[in-house]
Design an enzyme around this catalytic site. Structure first.
Site, PDB file in Angstrom:
ATOM      1  N   SER A   1      69.102  88.555   6.295  1.00  0.00           N
ATOM      2  CA  SER A   1      70.211  88.997   5.054  1.00  0.00           C
ATOM      3  C   SER A   1      69.585  88.592   3.802  1.00  0.00           C
ATOM      4  O   SER A   1      68.768  87.769   3.765  1.00  0.00           O
ATOM      5  CB  SER A   1      71.356  88.036   5.577  1.00  0.00           C
ATOM      6  OG  SER A   1      72.013  87.647   4.352  1.00  0.00           O
TER       7      SER A   1
ATOM      8  N   HIS B   1      87.969  92.631  30.908  1.00  0.00           N
ATOM      9  CA  HIS B   1      88.772  91.910  29.780  1.00  0.00           C
ATOM     10  C   HIS B   1      87.990  91.116  28.901  1.00  0.00           C
ATOM     11  O   HIS B   1      88.523  90.410  28.107  1.00  0.00           O
ATOM     12  CB  HIS B   1      90.099  91.384  30.247  1.00  0.00           C
ATOM     13  CG  HIS B   1      90.795  92.121  31.262  1.00  0.00           C
ATOM     14  ND1 HIS B   1      91.800  93.027  31.125  1.00  0.00           N
ATOM     15  CD2 HIS B   1      90.792  92.201  32.551  1.00  0.00           C
ATOM     16  CE1 HIS B   1      92.333  93.384  32.084  1.00  0.00           C
ATOM     17  NE2 HIS B   1      91.736  92.956  33.334  1.00  0.00           N
TER      18      HIS B   1
END
Ligand code: ARG
Length: 465
Positions: free
Chosen positions: A277, A156
């Protein structure tokens, strides 16, 4: 130019239809398969006395000439041809005259394209097999270095139990190993020779189908002409193997994206495999992983496209089936880009063992082992689970770890705790004690890596051709 099938028509085809139905922009990449298939067909026609020797020889020579020109980059492929099959036949007849017009004796484009696609699919399977084995080599090499690198395992995406990086990497080995097997199965499906199926009902000529199969290194010949021209299961098997393989890559990519985030901080991409970026100077992005994850969608699409094309088709050949090619080629091209890039990227990742160990030591990954310790002292597992859970609850409130609790505090929860508990819940011991087959203990994983290498060696030695 008049179509090779124009006999019964009184008008030329509309330019719109010509453009619409032409497959040469994408099926030109079948040209080697098409030429080799035709060479085998013409050879057999000569041997069977269906064509005079001289014609068969002239055809084979002509086709070999086209092949040589293609390989040398000298062949101009006519973009206005209807498809690659029409192109090669026209080109042959332009080169050698009358004899060229005899090549298509006892053959239809329906069995011809089935043959070409099967030959192409076999090659594609072999190429992917090699790319997958390179990835598996990288995985075992990396795993060998990290059999003692303790990290947290997750369920999970919550911390679960301590494992090692080698164990985690070898889970992916199993997945890609199954992919190798799937592509080998797809190879086997493609490796059946359909020529002789004709348009759908075989042919009246005494073809020697086994001989063509032998010349083209096929293991078998198709047993039903109608199926021979209608079947694209081999392409679907390739595509489903491709989709599953991409799913595996994508899961791995997802983990590397997570691990290379500041929040995890357990993996660092090499500069050669990361991007920046245009606005944020600090950024180092795992684009190779993200793109691979993204491209998984298109390969699923390729599989769905062909499944959908095939689902309503009456036997035998239908032109819908021309749509098999772009889906197949796209999935193949995508694998051919993703696999080597991923492998090189993976080989260059730096794993931060210290961060992994630190992260594994937080978040109670040893809570099960604490319960198991109590079981060892005679406490029933369900009760032991409760005691361990209570202690976890206490630690959560007090921002501590289980190993921070004093023996006194432990004993308040259960009187059977002893001094040996600290050793029992140390992560190293937690991992080492999971030593049954399939577990993360270093020795167990070393044995598993050894089996993996032996398997890879066998695979290397039995590449199909
Ligand atoms: N270009 C066609 C294809 O890819 C070749 C077979 C054409 N057969 C036909 N009967 N029109 O499927």
């Amino acid at each position: 130019m008049a179509k090779l099938w124009a006999g019964r028509f009184e008008k030329p085809t509309s330019e719109l239809l010509d453009d619409f139905q032409s497959s040469i922009p994408f099926d030109r990449r079948l040209i080697r398969c098409d030429l080799l298939g035709s060479i085998a067909h013409a050879t057999m026609l000569g041997e069977q006395g269906i064509l005079p020797d001289a014609d068969s020889k002239a055809i084979v020579e002509g086709l070999n000439g086209i092949l040589a020109d293609y390989d040398a980059g000298r062949l101009t492929i006519d973009d206005h041809a209807e498809d690659v099959h029409m192109f090669t036949e026209t080109e042959l007849t332009n080169r050698i005259g009358e004899a060229g017009k005899r090549l298509h004796t006892g053959r239809s484009r329906n069995d011809q394209v089935a043959l070409d696609m099967r030959m192409y699919a076999r090659d594609a399977c072999l190429t992917v097999d090699g790319l997958l084995r390179a990835l598996l080599d990288t995985l075992t090499a990396l795993a060998k270095k990290h059999t003692h690198t303790v990290m947290s395992g997750y369920t999970h995406l919550q911390k679960a139990q301590p494992v090692t990086l080698a164990f985690h990497l070898m889970a992916y080995f199993q997945m890609f190993k199954r992919d190798v097997n799937r592509f080998r199965l797809a190879y086997g499906e493609a490796d059946v020779m359909p020529l002789g199926s004709g348009a759908l009902a075989g042919t009246t000529y005494p073809l020697n189908r086994e001989r063509v199969a032998e010349l083209l290194h096929f293991s078998d010949v198709t047993d039903n002409a109608m199926d021979g021209v209608s079947d694209r299961d081999f392409a679907l098997s390739f595509l489903s193997a491709a989709a599953i393989c991409m799913m595996h890559l994508s899961r791995f990519c997802e983990e590397l994206v997570l691990w290379s985030s500041a929040e995890f901080g357990t993996a660092v991409m090499d500069d050669a495999f990361a991007t920046g970026s245009s606005i944020m100077p600090q950024k180092k992005n795992p684009d190779a992983c993200e793109l691979t994850r993204g491209k998984t969608g298109r390969v699923y699409g390729d599989l769905m496209a062909l499944l959908t094309v095939m689902k309503g088709l009456p036997l035998a050949y239908n032109k819908d089936m021309q749509e098999d090619k772009e889906a197949f080629f796209d999935a193949y091209d995508t694998l051919c880009k993703c696999l080597p890039t991923f492998t090189a990227m993976l080989a260059s990742v730096t794993f931060n063992a210290e961060a992994m160990a630190k992260s594994a030591a937080m978040g109670f990954t040893n809570a099960t082992d604490l319960a198991d310790y109590l079981v060892g002292k005679g406490v029933p597992f369900r009760d032991a689970h409760h005691v361990s859970g209570t202690l976890v609850g206490k630690c959560v409130k007090e921002h501590r770890e289980l190993s921070d609790l004093s023996l006194e505090e432990l004993r308040q929860a259960s009187p059977v705790f002893d001094g040996d508990v600290y050793e029992a819940i140390s992560l190293k011991v937690c991992v080492e004690r999971r030593s049954l087959r399939g577990g993360p203990a270093p020795k167990t994983v070393e044995a598993s890596i050894h089996r993996a290498e032996t398997w890879l060696e066998t695979m290397r030695n039995q590449t199909t051709r």
